[in-house]
Design an enzyme around this catalytic site. Structure first.
Site, short mmCIF file in Angstrom:
data_model
loop_
_atom_site.label_atom_id
_atom_site.label_comp_id
_atom_site.label_asym_id
_atom_site.label_seq_id
_atom_site.Cartn_x
_atom_site.Cartn_y
_atom_site.Cartn_z
N VAL A 129 -9.27 -1.31 17.17
CA VAL A 129 -8.98 -0.01 17.77
C VAL A 129 -7.53 0.03 18.23
O VAL A 129 -7.11 -0.75 19.09
CB VAL A 129 -9.89 0.26 19.00
CG1 VAL A 129 -9.59 1.62 19.61
CG2 VAL A 129 -11.36 0.18 18.60
N THR A 134 -2.09 -12.44 6.28
CA THR A 134 -0.75 -13.02 6.17
C THR A 134 0.00 -12.87 7.49
O THR A 134 0.71 -13.79 7.93
CB THR A 134 0.03 -12.31 5.03
OG1 THR A 134 -0.75 -12.40 3.84
CG2 THR A 134 1.38 -12.94 4.81
N GLY A 166 3.12 4.68 1.14
CA GLY A 166 2.22 3.63 1.61
C GLY A 166 1.60 3.92 2.98
O GLY A 166 0.96 3.07 3.57
N GLY A 195 -4.80 -0.81 16.70
CA GLY A 195 -3.89 -1.85 16.21
C GLY A 195 -3.40 -2.77 17.31
O GLY A 195 -4.18 -3.46 17.95
N PHE A 232 -7.25 -13.13 3.07
CA PHE A 232 -5.82 -13.47 3.13
C PHE A 232 -5.02 -12.33 2.52
O PHE A 232 -4.22 -12.51 1.63
CB PHE A 232 -5.60 -14.80 2.38
CG PHE A 232 -4.29 -15.48 2.64
CD1 PHE A 232 -3.57 -15.25 3.80
CD2 PHE A 232 -3.78 -16.37 1.70
CE1 PHE A 232 -2.35 -15.89 4.02
CE2 PHE A 232 -2.57 -17.02 1.91
CZ PHE A 232 -1.86 -16.78 3.07
N GLY A 247 -0.63 -1.89 10.54
CA GLY A 247 0.45 -2.71 10.02
C GLY A 247 0.17 -4.18 10.25
O GLY A 247 -0.53 -4.56 11.19
N LYS A 288 -13.62 4.04 15.37
CA LYS A 288 -12.94 3.49 16.55
C LYS A 288 -13.48 4.13 17.83
O LYS A 288 -13.62 3.47 18.86
CB LYS A 288 -11.44 3.71 16.40
CG LYS A 288 -10.86 2.89 15.24
CD LYS A 288 -9.47 3.36 14.82
CE LYS A 288 -8.92 2.51 13.68
NZ LYS A 288 -7.68 3.07 13.09
#
Lengths: 436, 436
Positions: free
Chosen positions: A132, A16, A187, A134, A11, A302, A205
């Site tokens: 792979v 999330t 970040g 995203g 989590f 992300g 990947k």
């Protein structure tokens, strides 16, 4: 119609995101699926931190078995990352007859074959679109619609951190270490960025893409992996003068049953679609024998984009369950029994044009010596940048070669490095200028 | 395992491509499917022309019923094109319990709802990946992996002929009619190019994309459709000075249950991925609430790329048949019962920045008059190109506006056209500069 019950392992950020999609898009998901997706349980060691989403009471637990052995749960989503306990949990979920969706490329690159066979043995599916590129739907594109093609090439910009660093170095002329430090602060790079900047994440990947495109298991150690730490602002600037950009490219090729599997900084012409992929974006370009080249670009990482890909897999599996289909989607595009192990071309044997930079004393005859040594190894020069002359100083000689064999390039540069005119070790960058 | 038998209606260019894929990639198809795809019958009025492919004896017939009523055939591929007899044949195939794959965007745009409901009623599927973007797997991406997203925008470069013409006008400064004539000679444009250059073909494809992205049936006549015939080399040149390209864009938007559906020449910034899509290539860019923007680029037409998409659909259906799934893939992404008819915003009510060109007499005070008229209609100027002065001559005033309402722009330009300083009718081009 049967409701689909989902369990979540891990989590963190992506977990999330998954909760957010399920909650926020519940209506549109059920309009497309014809039934409801319910989040039945979430397991994480940390059950106290507020993630900013509201859960039904009793959903969050610190006991993974609450997900893994729960008879109500149809699909387990693994978002723990890393090898263990992810591997053990995924195997257990599969053995308990649950479909599994994961975003864990490291796990798949190293244990993919074992996990796939376990899924098959237990008559369930293991899907991994989020592993792979995203949010880019490249794996489902290969499997669902490009599946009538034989593929010759797959190229990928698959690591947002590297692409962000190279983009800033290109656009602002900044140095690698400065941009990296900044990226860490923003970040965009981890505190320990090794996996990203050394190309390991990209290689993970590539391994998955190659199995799906070429029908071969890939021994992870057979992927040549070189990161971006050697790339200087100077080389990026020379590349631009030649009309090229430098990208960290995953390159998979297949010809006559032999594959190439490599990850390294690569010079590509400014005019190629992949050259336009800036910042943290990811992209994949495939070449199929009928479809020709197809390029997909989007968010490679992300919370939200990754969650989109995870839910896409969950919805695919849901449709299969709703139809009680006895035919599992071939997650790797090929039926596993038809996946072989194709030989990987040794790096010394690859053929490519090369960019070469040699730092030499600026005195007459230097260029002739270098050209002669290259010639000895059958390497011919296609173009050259004449540096500013600075008599007695140290100047770069920068050139591009025609197609040459890697072992020849290495041997020629080793010999050049020993010439008394050379001031520092030479550097080369492979070029792809035939992406079609 | 059951062999899958395919029947083909229409043995033209694309049909020949389909035969080539099935023959040439038979092995890889069966490695991925686990069974063989067999071409059981092909119907075409012309059964004598040599298409360069070898067929089993008895496969080619001039009787469509040989395909439509053949109990062995599982999937019918419709590649006749146009409305009739394609519509009648597709309906008959569906009624006979056969799955149908088509590349016929015109048919789908006008009769999609009828055909989809007929498929559903007969418990079979109708798929059509090849109808939009040729080989680009955009429809299966929407349905199979991006399906957890709500979409706000879909943009497409969906007609290779128009994009080829605009690319040449942009790169060589050529005139529309010269390039069109050349494109016809090269086979990139039809003898009667109306469907392409007037944007009708693009609108057909937009209609399909909108149903899949937004869950709405689209009355084809409600799509505002404007072709590229008015675009001059001059406007392309001014666009470039502003840092923009002109593309024929399909634009679908959805906000608060109201959609926009329009096809028109559109100025987009040079830096956007769609601006890089050159020549006969096609591209689609979607924006989903979680995945963000995703772009796909590839061959939008041609025998091979289109055949790749057709076979992708056939393989999807084959997997469904092999698994005896009782759940049909929701071809339109939404279950048809959940597709509504959202209101389409009237063209006069859309808001957009605009490019405006007014041809005026070159004398003092002209600009002030134009600016004043625009101001009356709440249109503010964001930038302007000052033309070369040529006293007493006719010069263009070229400007870009901030967001304005279409009806205001039309009214202001009508008024400006009546000013005595105006030498020819003004022209405007809508701008998209917020593609995210």
């Amino acid at each position: 119609m049967k409701e689909i019950k989902v369990g979540l392992l891990g989590f963190g950020t992506i977990g999330t995101g998954v909760v957010k999609v399920i909650q926020q898009n519940a209506e549109v998901i059920s309009q497309r699926l014809g039934t409801k997706l319910t989040l039945a349980a979430i397991a994480d060691r940390d059950i106290t931190t507020d993630r900013g989403v509201v859960l039904e009471p009793g959903v969050l637990t610190d006991d993974a078995d609450h997900v893994l052995t729960n008879p109500d749960i149809d699909v387990v989503i693994e978002l723990i990352g890393g090898y263990e306990p992810a591997r053990t949990f995924v195997l257990k979920a599969l053995e308990n007859g649950k479909h599994v969706v994961t975003a864990n490329k490291a796990l798949l690159a190293l244990y993919g074959q074992e996990l796939m066979l376990a899924a098959e043995k237990n008559n369930v599916s293991l899907l991994f679109e989020a592993a792979v590129g995203g949010g880019i739907p490249i794996l489902s594109s290969i499997r669902e619609n490009l599946c009538a093609n034989q593929f010759s090439d797959v190229f990928g910009i698959l690591n947002g951190t590297c692409n962000y660093i190279l983009t800033r170095m290109t656009e602002n002329g900044e140095d690698f270490s400065d941009v990296l430090a900044d990226a860490q602060e923003l970040g965009y790079a981890e505190a320990d960025p090794t996996f990203d900047i050394e190309g390991i994440d990209t290689a993970h990947k590539l391994s998955i893409l190659m199995t799906m495109c070429f029908g071969t298991w890939v021994d992870f150690d057979s992927i040549y992996t070189e990161g971006i730490t050697r790339i200087t602002a100077l080389d990026i600037q020379y590349a631009r003068q030649f009309g090229y950009q430098i990208k960290l490219l995953a390159i998979g090729k297949q010809e006559d049953g032999v594959v190439e599997a490599r990850v390294h900084p690569t010079m590509i012409p400014d005019t190629y679609s992949l050259a336009e992929v800036r910042g943290v974006l990811n992209a994949v370009r495939l070449i199929g024998d009928f479809v020709g080249p197809v390029t997909q670009v989007g968010s490679g990482a992300g919370m939200d984009a990754t969650a989109s890909a995870v839910l896409g897999d969950v919805m695919s599996l849901s449709r299969q369950m709703l139809g009680e289909s006895s035919f599992l989607p071939p997650a790797l595009n090929y039926l596993t029994k038809n996946i072989t192990t194709l030989p990987v071309r040794a790096m010394e044997d690859i053929t490519s044009p090369y960019y070469v930079r040699v730092m030499v004393e600026d005195r007459p005859g230097v260029l002739a010596k270098i050209a002669a040594t290259l010639g000895e190894y059958n390497i011919s020069i296609s173009s050259m940048i004449q540096p500013e002359r600075e008599l007695g100083g140290c100047v770069p000689i920068v050139l591009m070669t025609h197609d040459a064999v890697e072992s020849d390039v290495r041997a020629a540069l080793e010999k050049i490095d020993q010439l008394d005119i050379c001031r520092e070790a030479s550097l080369f960058i492979r070029i792809e200028n035939d992406l079609a």
